[in-house]
Motif scaffolding. Sequence first.
Motif, PDB file in Angstrom:
ATOM      1  N   GLY A 225       0.798  -1.220   0.000  1.00 53.72           N
ATOM      2  CA  GLY A 225       0.000   0.000   0.000  1.00 53.72           C
ATOM      3  C   GLY A 225       0.831   1.270   0.000  1.00 53.72           C
ATOM      4  N   SER A 226       1.940   1.257   0.708  1.00 60.20           N
ATOM      5  CA  SER A 226       2.795   2.450   0.767  1.00 60.20           C
ATOM      6  C   SER A 226       3.390   2.760  -0.600  1.00 60.20           C
ATOM      7  CB  SER A 226       3.913   2.243   1.795  1.00 60.20           C
ATOM      8  OG  SER A 226       3.368   2.065   3.088  1.00 60.20           O
ATOM      9  N   ALA A 227       3.778   1.729  -1.342  1.00 64.51           N
ATOM     10  CA  ALA A 227       4.354   1.933  -2.675  1.00 64.51           C
ATOM     11  C   ALA A 227       3.309   2.485  -3.639  1.00 64.51           C
ATOM     12  CB  ALA A 227       4.931   0.627  -3.203  1.00 64.51           C
TER      13      ALA A 227
ATOM     14  N   ALA B 188       3.251  10.708  -6.840  1.00 63.07           N
ATOM     15  CA  ALA B 188       4.176  11.087  -7.913  1.00 63.07           C
ATOM     16  C   ALA B 188       3.468  11.327  -9.248  1.00 63.07           C
ATOM     17  CB  ALA B 188       5.240  10.011  -8.084  1.00 63.07           C
ATOM     18  N   GLY B 189       2.146  11.117  -9.276  1.00 63.78           N
ATOM     19  CA  GLY B 189       1.388  11.385 -10.492  1.00 63.78           C
ATOM     20  C   GLY B 189       1.269  10.226 -11.445  1.00 63.78           C
ATOM     21  N   ALA B 190       1.371   9.003 -10.957  1.00 61.35           N
ATOM     22  CA  ALA B 190       1.269   7.826 -11.828  1.00 61.35           C
ATOM     23  C   ALA B 190      -0.083   7.791 -12.532  1.00 61.35           C
ATOM     24  CB  ALA B 190       1.468   6.550 -11.013  1.00 61.35           C
ATOM     25  N   SER B 191      -0.084   7.307 -13.770  1.00 56.92           N
ATOM     26  CA  SER B 191      -1.318   7.211 -14.555  1.00 56.92           C
ATOM     27  C   SER B 191      -2.165   6.042 -14.078  1.00 56.92           C
ATOM     28  CB  SER B 191      -0.978   7.003 -16.030  1.00 56.92           C
ATOM     29  OG  SER B 191      -0.396   5.713 -16.223  1.00 56.92           O
ATOM     30  N   ASP B 192      -3.420   6.011 -14.520  1.00 54.35           N
ATOM     31  CA  ASP B 192      -4.312   4.905 -14.166  1.00 54.35           C
ATOM     32  C   ASP B 192      -3.740   3.572 -14.624  1.00 54.35           C
ATOM     33  OD1 ASP B 192      -6.111   6.618 -13.000  1.00 54.35           O
ATOM     34  OD2 ASP B 192      -7.480   6.683 -14.718  1.00 54.35           O
ATOM     35  N   ILE B 193      -3.140   3.560 -15.815  1.00 52.21           N
ATOM     36  CA  ILE B 193      -2.567   2.313 -16.336  1.00 52.21           C
ATOM     37  C   ILE B 193      -1.393   1.866 -15.479  1.00 52.21           C
ATOM     38  CG2 ILE B 193      -1.297   1.292 -18.274  1.00 52.21           C
ATOM     39  CD1 ILE B 193      -3.044   2.906 -20.159  1.00 52.21           C
ATOM     40  N   GLU B 194      -0.539   2.813 -15.090  1.00 44.81           N
ATOM     41  CA  GLU B 194       0.589   2.473 -14.220  1.00 44.81           C
ATOM     42  C   GLU B 194       0.108   1.877 -12.904  1.00 44.81           C
ATOM     43  OE1 GLU B 194       4.140   5.376 -14.152  1.00 44.81           O
ATOM     44  OE2 GLU B 194       2.441   6.588 -14.830  1.00 44.81           O
TER      45      GLU B 194
ATOM     46  N   ASP C  48      -1.311  -1.615 -13.371  1.00 40.15           N
ATOM     47  CA  ASP C  48      -0.231  -2.585 -13.554  1.00 40.15           C
ATOM     48  C   ASP C  48       0.505  -2.871 -12.242  1.00 40.15           C
ATOM     49  OD1 ASP C  48      -0.734  -3.007 -16.202  1.00 40.15           O
ATOM     50  OD2 ASP C  48       0.984  -1.888 -16.968  1.00 40.15           O
ATOM     51  N   MET C  49       0.710  -1.842 -11.434  1.00 37.39           N
ATOM     52  CA  MET C  49       1.373  -2.039 -10.146  1.00 37.39           C
ATOM     53  C   MET C  49       0.565  -2.973  -9.251  1.00 37.39           C
ATOM     54  SD  MET C  49       2.935   1.657  -8.942  1.00 37.39           S
ATOM     55  CE  MET C  49       3.610   0.967  -7.418  1.00 37.39           C
ATOM     56  N   ARG C  50      -0.731  -2.715  -9.171  1.00 32.87           N
ATOM     57  CA  ARG C  50      -1.600  -3.551  -8.345  1.00 32.87           C
ATOM     58  C   ARG C  50      -1.566  -5.001  -8.821  1.00 32.87           C
ATOM     59  NH1 ARG C  50      -5.354  -1.772  -4.885  1.00 32.87           N
ATOM     60  NH2 ARG C  50      -5.615   0.472  -4.563  1.00 32.87           N
ATOM     61  N   GLU C  51      -1.700  -5.181 -10.138  1.00 34.03           N
ATOM     62  CA  GLU C  51      -1.702  -6.538 -10.687  1.00 34.03           C
ATOM     63  C   GLU C  51      -0.394  -7.247 -10.417  1.00 34.03           C
ATOM     64  OE1 GLU C  51      -2.661  -7.694 -14.534  1.00 34.03           O
ATOM     65  OE2 GLU C  51      -4.792  -7.732 -14.104  1.00 34.03           O
TER      66      GLU C  51
ATOM     67  N   LYS D 231      -5.809  -0.013   2.978  1.00 36.94           N
ATOM     68  CA  LYS D 231      -6.119   1.206   3.734  1.00 36.94           C
ATOM     69  C   LYS D 231      -5.044   2.271   3.593  1.00 36.94           C
ATOM     70  CE  LYS D 231      -9.069  -0.955   7.245  1.00 36.94           C
ATOM     71  NZ  LYS D 231      -9.187  -1.324   8.673  1.00 36.94           N
ATOM     72  N   LYS D 232      -3.863   1.873   3.192  1.00 38.93           N
ATOM     73  CA  LYS D 232      -2.759   2.826   3.032  1.00 38.93           C
ATOM     74  C   LYS D 232      -2.872   3.630   1.733  1.00 38.93           C
ATOM     75  CE  LYS D 232       0.468  -0.292   5.443  1.00 38.93           C
ATOM     76  NZ  LYS D 232       1.713  -1.093   5.288  1.00 38.93           N
ATOM     77  N   VAL D 233      -3.756   3.189   0.844  1.00 42.38           N
ATOM     78  CA  VAL D 233      -3.860   3.813  -0.479  1.00 42.38           C
ATOM     79  C   VAL D 233      -4.931   4.902  -0.454  1.00 42.38           C
ATOM     80  CG1 VAL D 233      -4.322   3.423  -2.925  1.00 42.38           C
ATOM     81  CG2 VAL D 233      -3.166   1.649  -1.566  1.00 42.38           C
TER      82      VAL D 233
END
Length: 446
Positions: free
Chosen positions: A93-95, A102-108, A111-114, A376-378
């Motif tokens: 969650g912290s990452a 940092a402004g990551a896009s929805d796609i980013e 992909d991170m979650r997956e 919860k961290k997100v």
Amino acid sequence: MQRRTFLNNSLGIAATGILANHFASVSESGTPAESTSVENLTARLPPAVEHARSVALDVLKPSTKQLEHGLRLHAESVVFDSYGFAPRAAIDGSAIAAAIEAGASDIELSDMREEMSMTRYVHDAVEQQEFLNAWRISGVTCIFQNAGEEGQDPLVLMKRLARFSYATDLLKEHMTKATSPEDVLAAKQSGQHCLYLTGNGVPLTQAWVSVPDELRYLRLFYQLGIRMMHLTYQRRNMIGDGCGETANAGLSDFGRSVIAEMNRVGVIPDCAHSGWQTSLEAAQISSKPVVASHTVCAALDSNPHARSKPDEVIRAIVDTGGLIGICCIPKFLRGSGDIEMLLNHIEYVAKKFGVDHVAIGTDIAYTSQNAAAENKKVPRTPRRREDFRSLWPNDSFMTTSEMTASLAWTNWPLFTVGLVQRGFSDEEIQKIIGGNVMRVCRSSLP
């Protein structure tokens, strides 16, 4: 039967020696592995798993004899989920929160979650314990693993394939990538688990230079380990209509070429998400088994879900030598929407179309018990439009937490207990929980 009774009875079976922990030979109907102890199915259950088992047992109400027999049979057998997901890790969650900042896009972010849910257990010791414990509790030998994001773009389809190739490469002592039924048997014999890979789409460049050019990635993905592919997802594509399309137009001319190439290469055509006419026509023209790997029977409800299959389609699939995998989604099952309804659908296919043509394709996953704390961290992000691929027809069915709990992926041993209660023989049950998928996989290879 209450949870404590279930645990005491189950552990008692193992402790008193009714089960042998090791057997001398291996076969599809019963295997000797270090993982054949009933205690592996019942010991050290996380609270959420205990709750889910209690809910399911309150529905099933098996006798002690039925419970013992079902758990023993499950532990001994090759259990092959005809479509599902390996246990999922909790995200970091912290990452994710840092990426949002940092402004990551929805796609980013997607992909991170997956990637975290599909691979974090490789290196994180806590998540790896969760991952391996879920496999143990389930008693599942192999999963036909969703290893391709929904769509046709080869680069998009490559993402999940890469993630699960990575996981199986680095966790070989626990989980391997299977490319033949013999690999599945070897995993059972050695006390491991394995993934048989499927993609949620046929890889197409959509350059439309020629039909052979358009289909060249199909063979490539087979070489990378994909053994089954969705013809369509909810929506229409160049192959045919998905189950969410009201037009129900069926298979395209190009789709017929796709089926022929899948038959030639050795990829199983899966019409679980295809429209009824697309599914029917795919089965009618295929020279090898076609499956609906995770679906339900339309005949069991007056208002069936779009993801169901009517008898005409089921018959066509069965006539190819294929199978119908019954899923664990309450709103698809309809009726009581619980483990009892799952068994109703299995029994319907077995009695009307033959026990050789039904399986269980759960279409669900166990998620790490650490997930809630990490989520919860997100921070909340703005609401997004529904993805086009996920658009469903309106549906008023109300799912309850009890339905979902009774069908939890870690309740796989109780699916077997339920089949014992329904009067199926051991041989028939072993076909339903794994043998039928093994047969289709074997007969589909080139």
